[in-house]
Design a protein around this motif. Sequence first.
Motif, PDB file in Angstrom:
ATOM      1  N   VAL A 192       0.548 105.984 -23.423  1.00  0.00           N
ATOM      2  CA  VAL A 192       1.640 105.305 -24.226  1.00  0.00           C
ATOM      3  C   VAL A 192       2.615 104.374 -23.396  1.00  0.00           C
ATOM      4  CG1 VAL A 192       3.718 105.874 -25.761  1.00  0.00           C
ATOM      5  CG2 VAL A 192       1.691 107.367 -25.811  1.00  0.00           C
ATOM      6  N   GLY A 193       2.790 104.935 -22.036  1.00  0.00           N
ATOM      7  CA  GLY A 193       3.369 103.920 -21.310  1.00  0.00           C
ATOM      8  C   GLY A 193       2.933 102.695 -20.893  1.00  0.00           C
ATOM      9  N   ARG A 194       1.683 102.720 -20.560  1.00  0.00           N
ATOM     10  CA  ARG A 194       0.911 101.496 -20.397  1.00  0.00           C
ATOM     11  C   ARG A 194       0.876 100.568 -21.544  1.00  0.00           C
ATOM     12  NH1 ARG A 194      -4.874 102.456 -17.946  1.00  0.00           N
ATOM     13  NH2 ARG A 194      -4.904 100.198 -18.557  1.00  0.00           N
ATOM     14  N   TYR A 195       0.651 101.169 -22.869  1.00  0.00           N
ATOM     15  CA  TYR A 195       0.585 100.377 -24.179  1.00  0.00           C
ATOM     16  C   TYR A 195       1.911  99.585 -24.232  1.00  0.00           C
ATOM     17  CZ  TYR A 195      -0.101  99.008 -28.777  1.00  0.00           C
ATOM     18  OH  TYR A 195      -0.190  98.608 -30.003  1.00  0.00           O
ATOM     19  N   VAL A 196       3.120 100.373 -23.990  1.00  0.00           N
ATOM     20  CA  VAL A 196       4.170  99.676 -24.617  1.00  0.00           C
ATOM     21  C   VAL A 196       4.778  98.845 -23.519  1.00  0.00           C
ATOM     22  CG1 VAL A 196       4.910 101.437 -25.948  1.00  0.00           C
ATOM     23  CG2 VAL A 196       5.794 101.480 -23.660  1.00  0.00           C
ATOM     24  N   THR A 197       4.394  98.905 -22.183  1.00  0.00           N
ATOM     25  CA  THR A 197       4.657  97.874 -21.200  1.00  0.00           C
ATOM     26  C   THR A 197       3.788  96.809 -21.253  1.00  0.00           C
ATOM     27  OG1 THR A 197       3.198  99.013 -19.525  1.00  0.00           O
ATOM     28  CG2 THR A 197       5.704  99.624 -19.431  1.00  0.00           C
ATOM     29  N   GLU A 198       2.672  96.686 -21.546  1.00  0.00           N
ATOM     30  CA  GLU A 198       1.666  95.674 -21.750  1.00  0.00           C
ATOM     31  C   GLU A 198       2.239  94.795 -23.178  1.00  0.00           C
ATOM     32  OE1 GLU A 198      -2.180  97.166 -21.714  1.00  0.00           O
ATOM     33  OE2 GLU A 198      -2.331  97.826 -19.591  1.00  0.00           O
ATOM     34  N   LYS A 199       2.582  95.570 -24.214  1.00  0.00           N
ATOM     35  CA  LYS A 199       3.150  94.883 -25.482  1.00  0.00           C
ATOM     36  C   LYS A 199       4.348  94.200 -25.189  1.00  0.00           C
ATOM     37  CE  LYS A 199      -0.518  95.340 -28.443  1.00  0.00           C
ATOM     38  NZ  LYS A 199      -1.299  94.334 -28.959  1.00  0.00           N
ATOM     39  N   HIS A 200       5.228  94.856 -24.419  1.00  0.00           N
ATOM     40  CA  HIS A 200       6.697  94.637 -24.320  1.00  0.00           C
ATOM     41  C   HIS A 200       7.020  94.312 -23.000  1.00  0.00           C
ATOM     42  CE1 HIS A 200       7.205  95.031 -28.657  1.00  0.00           C
ATOM     43  NE2 HIS A 200       6.358  96.281 -28.489  1.00  0.00           N
ATOM     44  N   PRO A 201       6.487  93.650 -22.219  1.00  0.00           N
ATOM     45  CA  PRO A 201       6.620  93.511 -20.606  1.00  0.00           C
ATOM     46  C   PRO A 201       8.166  93.066 -20.257  1.00  0.00           C
ATOM     47  CG  PRO A 201       5.386  91.453 -21.248  1.00  0.00           C
ATOM     48  CD  PRO A 201       5.439  92.662 -22.681  1.00  0.00           C
ATOM     49  N   GLY A 202       8.958  92.513 -21.200  1.00  0.00           N
ATOM     50  CA  GLY A 202      10.200  92.126 -20.536  1.00  0.00           C
ATOM     51  C   GLY A 202      11.021  93.479 -21.159  1.00  0.00           C
ATOM     52  N   LEU A 203      10.694  94.387 -21.793  1.00  0.00           N
ATOM     53  CA  LEU A 203      11.449  95.514 -22.272  1.00  0.00           C
ATOM     54  C   LEU A 203      11.225  96.843 -21.373  1.00  0.00           C
ATOM     55  CD1 LEU A 203      13.744  96.515 -24.155  1.00  0.00           C
ATOM     56  CD2 LEU A 203      11.769  97.176 -25.887  1.00  0.00           C
ATOM     57  N   PHE A 204      10.075  97.123 -21.071  1.00  0.00           N
ATOM     58  CA  PHE A 204       9.566  98.253 -20.488  1.00  0.00           C
ATOM     59  C   PHE A 204       9.074  98.330 -19.014  1.00  0.00           C
ATOM     60  CE2 PHE A 204       8.963  99.494 -25.106  1.00  0.00           C
ATOM     61  CZ  PHE A 204       9.618 100.378 -25.247  1.00  0.00           C
ATOM     62  N   THR A 205       8.939  99.308 -18.407  1.00  0.00           N
ATOM     63  CA  THR A 205       8.334  99.162 -17.013  1.00  0.00           C
ATOM     64  C   THR A 205       8.259 100.653 -16.599  1.00  0.00           C
ATOM     65  OG1 THR A 205       8.523  98.588 -14.473  1.00  0.00           O
ATOM     66  CG2 THR A 205      10.608  99.587 -15.775  1.00  0.00           C
ATOM     67  N   LEU A 206       6.876 100.725 -15.928  1.00  0.00           N
ATOM     68  CA  LEU A 206       6.587 102.105 -15.490  1.00  0.00           C
ATOM     69  C   LEU A 206       6.933 102.161 -13.790  1.00  0.00           C
ATOM     70  CD1 LEU A 206       2.966 102.463 -16.883  1.00  0.00           C
ATOM     71  CD2 LEU A 206       5.122 103.426 -17.659  1.00  0.00           C
ATOM     72  N   GLU A 207       7.858 101.096 -13.389  1.00  0.00           N
ATOM     73  CA  GLU A 207       8.162 101.232 -11.932  1.00  0.00           C
ATOM     74  C   GLU A 207       9.340 102.245 -11.633  1.00  0.00           C
ATOM     75  OE1 GLU A 207       8.688 101.077  -8.280  1.00  0.00           O
ATOM     76  OE2 GLU A 207       7.421  99.311  -9.014  1.00  0.00           O
ATOM     77  N   ARG A 208       9.051 103.279 -10.796  1.00  0.00           N
ATOM     78  CA  ARG A 208       9.899 104.507 -10.485  1.00  0.00           C
ATOM     79  C   ARG A 208      11.014 104.093  -9.651  1.00  0.00           C
ATOM     80  NH1 ARG A 208       6.599 109.619  -8.449  1.00  0.00           N
ATOM     81  NH2 ARG A 208       8.613 110.709  -9.267  1.00  0.00           N
ATOM     82  N   LEU A 209      10.882 102.959  -8.948  1.00  0.00           N
ATOM     83  CA  LEU A 209      12.133 102.626  -8.033  1.00  0.00           C
ATOM     84  C   LEU A 209      13.105 101.853  -8.685  1.00  0.00           C
ATOM     85  CD1 LEU A 209      10.497 101.634  -4.414  1.00  0.00           C
ATOM     86  CD2 LEU A 209      11.560 103.800  -5.144  1.00  0.00           C
ATOM     87  N   LYS A 210      14.204 102.397  -8.931  1.00  0.00           N
ATOM     88  CA  LYS A 210      15.263 101.632 -10.027  1.00  0.00           C
ATOM     89  C   LYS A 210      15.543 100.175  -9.243  1.00  0.00           C
ATOM     90  CE  LYS A 210      19.404 102.458 -12.334  1.00  0.00           C
ATOM     91  NZ  LYS A 210      20.504 103.589 -12.542  1.00  0.00           N
ATOM     92  N   LYS A 211      15.442 100.007  -7.882  1.00  0.00           N
ATOM     93  CA  LYS A 211      15.833  98.631  -7.338  1.00  0.00           C
ATOM     94  C   LYS A 211      14.878  97.556  -7.829  1.00  0.00           C
ATOM     95  CE  LYS A 211      13.931  99.716  -2.630  1.00  0.00           C
ATOM     96  NZ  LYS A 211      14.054  99.785  -1.559  1.00  0.00           N
TER      97      LYS A 211
END
Length: 294
Positions: A192-211
């Motif tokens: 699900v995470g990969r899907y939403v980040t690919e569809k909405h790359p300006g909104l979601f990220t799977l990047e764990r490091l906050k910086k």
Amino acid sequence: MPAAIKGSITIEGQSVTITNPDKPLWPEQSITKRIYLEKLAALSPYLLRYLRNRLLTVIRYPHGVEGKSFYQKNAPEPLPPFIRTVIHEDINYISLDGLPGLLWLGNLAALEFHPSLHYAGSSLPCEWMIDLDPSREVEPRIMEATAIVGEVLKSLGLSSVPKTSGATGVQIIVPIKQGVTFDELRKVGHLVGRYVTEKHPGLFTLERLKKQRGDKIYFDYLQHYRGKTLAAPYTPRARPLATVSTPLTWDEVIRNVSPEEFHLLNIEERLRVMGDLIEQLPPQPIELVIAGLR
């Protein structure tokens, strides 16, 4: 809740010591310890449902939300006779059984309750939770992001309940039957995470490091695992407005409600009207989704 008598109250046949009842805990909302304990008692039928028989971590604020805080995993000594503990990985966790224990912790200025995601003695999850974690302190898109994830889950045949974290984020809860593993849920979460980040790359990220996230919302499917915690449904939060982690309807998400709308001074009325939205949703067929990934 009974009035304090000689520094204690009797709850369910147990004597609970109360100290400094007039100490301000949320000064901005004029919430003293006495008021807090009254609100905890009102919340207890709902909050305890998600704390019972779990390994409990609390965050204590001895001088209120404006003072210093500390996490507490090991049960503090001395323990009253009504407190049950469970040793897990060399930590003596509290495992709450009822209202006396909840009020005892409230008197110790435990303002936040973060239970394990599994029952004591079990390695299996109690439910599935996706954590949407904003990178900004104020994130006007959090409900938009929540609605998107909810629709993706719905497309997989899974109904869910969103809840405010009580801070800046949102968790999306999917009730499940016992037997599903954390690792299986991680695989679905990653999908699900990969899907939403690919569809909405300006909104979601799977990047764990906050910086490295910029202003994106972190789709955290990794926090839901053994040994980790998330804010319990209906836990108060140590925020200036005394917000409470509150389950929402999807209509409220679409209306872009603010997490700050739900706090200790109004949560009782909401619960009287709406009840526990999580309990009202039956276990979802996550096993079918897991089977489709094999």
